[in-house]
Design a protein around this motif. Sequence first.
Motif, mmCIF file in Angstrom:
data_model
loop_
_atom_site.group_PDB
_atom_site.id
_atom_site.type_symbol
_atom_site.label_atom_id
_atom_site.label_comp_id
_atom_site.label_asym_id
_atom_site.label_seq_id
_atom_site.Cartn_x
_atom_site.Cartn_y
_atom_site.Cartn_z
ATOM 1 N N ALA A 102 0.834 -1.208 0.000
ATOM 2 C CA ALA A 102 0.000 0.000 0.000
ATOM 3 C C ALA A 102 0.865 1.253 0.000
ATOM 4 O O ALA A 102 0.601 2.219 -0.725
ATOM 5 N N LYS A 103 1.895 1.231 0.801
ATOM 6 C CA LYS A 103 2.808 2.378 0.872
ATOM 7 C C LYS A 103 3.503 2.609 -0.462
ATOM 8 O O LYS A 103 3.678 3.745 -0.903
ATOM 9 N N VAL A 105 2.456 1.933 -3.499
ATOM 10 C CA VAL A 105 1.587 2.371 -4.610
ATOM 11 C C VAL A 105 0.658 3.510 -4.239
ATOM 12 O O VAL A 105 -0.097 4.003 -5.080
ATOM 13 N N GLY A 106 0.695 3.932 -2.975
ATOM 14 C CA GLY A 106 -0.146 5.046 -2.542
ATOM 15 C C GLY A 106 -1.608 4.697 -2.392
ATOM 16 O O GLY A 106 -2.488 5.575 -2.450
ATOM 17 N N GLY A 107 -1.900 3.415 -2.194
ATOM 18 C CA GLY A 107 -3.284 2.988 -1.982
ATOM 19 C C GLY A 107 -3.612 2.910 -0.504
ATOM 20 O O GLY A 107 -2.715 2.864 0.344
ATOM 21 N N THR A 108 -4.897 2.900 -0.183
ATOM 22 C CA THR A 108 -5.331 2.944 1.213
ATOM 23 C C THR A 108 -6.367 1.864 1.488
ATOM 24 O O THR A 108 -7.331 1.714 0.738
ATOM 25 N N VAL A 109 -6.158 1.123 2.569
ATOM 26 C CA VAL A 109 -7.068 0.051 2.961
ATOM 27 C C VAL A 109 -7.552 0.275 4.384
ATOM 28 O O VAL A 109 -6.760 0.613 5.266
ATOM 29 N N MET A 110 -8.835 0.087 4.604
ATOM 30 C CA MET A 110 -9.371 -0.013 5.951
ATOM 31 C C MET A 110 -9.901 -1.428 6.101
ATOM 32 O O MET A 110 -10.671 -1.906 5.268
ATOM 33 N N THR A 111 -9.464 -2.139 7.127
ATOM 34 C CA THR A 111 -9.918 -3.507 7.336
ATOM 35 C C THR A 111 -10.264 -3.719 8.802
ATOM 36 O O THR A 111 -9.776 -3.010 9.685
ATOM 37 N N ALA A 112 -11.140 -4.672 9.046
ATOM 38 C CA ALA A 112 -11.531 -5.006 10.417
ATOM 39 C C ALA A 112 -11.977 -6.456 10.440
ATOM 40 O O ALA A 112 -12.457 -6.982 9.432
ATOM 41 N N GLY A 113 -11.790 -7.101 11.590
ATOM 42 C CA GLY A 113 -12.294 -8.462 11.738
ATOM 43 C C GLY A 113 -13.805 -8.504 11.678
ATOM 44 O O GLY A 113 -14.399 -9.522 11.325
ATOM 45 N N ASN A 114 -14.428 -7.374 12.020
ATOM 46 C CA ASN A 114 -15.887 -7.286 12.035
ATOM 47 C C ASN A 114 -16.275 -5.819 11.943
ATOM 48 O O ASN A 114 -15.731 -4.991 12.666
ATOM 49 N N PHE A 115 -17.207 -5.496 11.067
ATOM 50 C CA PHE A 115 -17.602 -4.102 10.856
ATOM 51 C C PHE A 115 -18.836 -3.699 11.652
ATOM 52 O O PHE A 115 -19.267 -2.550 11.578
ATOM 53 N N SER A 116 -19.403 -4.611 12.403
ATOM 54 C CA SER A 116 -20.573 -4.300 13.221
ATOM 55 C C SER A 116 -20.224 -3.302 14.317
ATOM 56 O O SER A 116 -19.231 -3.467 15.036
ATOM 57 N N ILE A 117 -21.036 -2.257 14.461
ATOM 58 C CA ILE A 117 -20.819 -1.276 15.522
ATOM 59 C C ILE A 117 -20.917 -1.960 16.884
ATOM 60 O O ILE A 117 -20.116 -1.715 17.788
#
Length: 260
Positions: A102-103, A105-117
């Motif tokens: 990512a660094k 190529v200048g791309g951005t990722v947001m990841t999570a094991g679970n997206f539930s609030i």
Amino acid sequence: MKIALVGYGKMGHMIEQCAKRAGHEVVATIDVYAQDASVKVSENDSGAVARSVKSSGAEGVIEFTHPSSVIENIKAILPLQLPLVVGTTGWNDRYKEIAEYAKSVGGTVMTAGNFSIGVNMFYKIVEEAARIMHDYKDYDVATWEMHHNQKADSPSGTALEIARRIQLSYSEKSEIVTDSFHQRPSQNQLHVSSTRCGNVPGTHKVFFDGTADTIELTHTARSREGFAVGAVESLVKLSSSLKTGKLSKGNLYGWDDLFN
């Protein structure tokens, strides 16, 4: 916001519904198998995925596919420099590799094991409980999770994140064990057990077990909708944070980076 969905299974359909309900436009649904996807691609053709995203005019991407294809999808999409939310789990061992890519190529990722609030609030509750219970040496700790029988990875990313939060207070629990025990566990081992059955969206439990009693914390998802809503909100938040300069391109981010 114009959104491209990579992966159009049950989660992809739910994400589309939630995105549209929130006023966003889904400009592409990309999948290998789904007959109703707007774009069909061949298996392992991540280049076609990237071309489809680019031609759709999307302003952001949500990826919910399969552990076997997620890495190549991420690598194909990142050079487009669009905000990318990845809900697929099962690639924790490649995190450093993706961060470096990512660094580069200048791309951005947001990841999570679970997206539930709700799940992310549960993480905080587990952290506080572990902090409190750690000093009471009569109590041991373990965690268990159950998901539907179509889930491809075990344990879930959520279960591993819960274990990580426990370890923040239980530093002596230096080893996470996800397999069956065939001998007495060592004191440094934190057991993370998993069950796959039926249509369960997701249940996670943490046990603090002592001589006289057991304290049990539970999060139970009623449907996949909580995950879908959280994924859409995460993409919008990621896009906004990049535009305002709160976050920078070329990085991997997690839930706490966006919502704390």
